[in-house]
Write an enzyme that holds these catalytic residues in place. Structure first.
Site, short mmCIF file in Angstrom:
data_model
loop_
_atom_site.label_atom_id
_atom_site.label_comp_id
_atom_site.label_asym_id
_atom_site.label_seq_id
_atom_site.Cartn_x
_atom_site.Cartn_y
_atom_site.Cartn_z
N HIS A 265 -4.54 -4.07 -79.47
CA HIS A 265 -3.51 -3.55 -78.57
C HIS A 265 -3.80 -3.91 -77.12
O HIS A 265 -4.87 -4.41 -76.78
CB HIS A 265 -3.34 -2.04 -78.73
CG HIS A 265 -4.54 -1.21 -78.46
ND1 HIS A 265 -5.11 -1.07 -77.21
CD2 HIS A 265 -5.28 -0.43 -79.29
CE1 HIS A 265 -6.14 -0.25 -77.28
NE2 HIS A 265 -6.27 0.15 -78.54
N CYS B 145 -10.68 0.22 -81.67
CA CYS B 145 -9.67 -0.83 -81.64
C CYS B 145 -10.18 -2.04 -80.85
O CYS B 145 -11.26 -2.03 -80.28
CB CYS B 145 -8.38 -0.31 -81.01
SG CYS B 145 -7.58 0.99 -81.97
#
Length: 149
Positions: free
Chosen positions: A104, A124
């Site tokens: 992301h 992430c």
């Protein structure tokens, strides 16, 4: 065909992330065609993700299985962690393997040209907003991803 004559592919068919080099490389037909540097990971970037809350980024082979345009971060592509082996390992210890691992951009609300400092995610893989916009176009759902230590 000379390398300079090749047209950049419109989509990737494989994604490689090298955690130690903080590098993400897109491939098409076995050829690398785009690289992104200075990736940001979880607060504990060394080692494979084992349990929910360990703030590690997984290692191994997965798939980009969906995308979230309404993410709390500027766009996100979900990595299919945990796989069967990840779930089995965590179960042996009576723990959850966690989930919701994404590639992301930066947090929504942060100026679009800024980046958080250091490793800050919960596991992430983060890039700049401009880079995730490009990856959004280049990585279709179902694309295999390998995350190496």
């Amino acid at each position: 065909m000379r390398r300079a004559d090749r047209v950049m592919p419109s989509v990737a068919d494989f994604v490689l992330v090298d955690k130690s080099d903080r590098l993400l490389v897109l491939y098409s037909g076995g050829h690398a065609f785009k690289a992104y540097r200075d990736l940001q990971f979880g607060d504990a970037p060394l080692g494979h993700k084992r349990f929910e809350g360990d703030e590690r980024t997984p290692e191994g082979r997965y798939t980009i299985d969906t995308r979230n345009p309404q993410s709390a971060y500027h766009l996100s592509l979900r990595v299919s962690y945990p796989n069967a082996a990840d779930r089995a390992y965590a179960a042996r210890y009576g723990r959850s393997p966690g989930g919701d691992i994404f590639i992301h951009g930066q947090p929504n609300g942060l100026a679009s040209d800024l980046r958080m400092r250091g490793d800050w995610t919960d596991g992430c893989i983060a890039l700049s907003n401009a880079e995730i916009e490009e990856l959004w176009r280049l990585i279709p759902d179902g694309t295999p991803i390998e995350i190496r230590p």
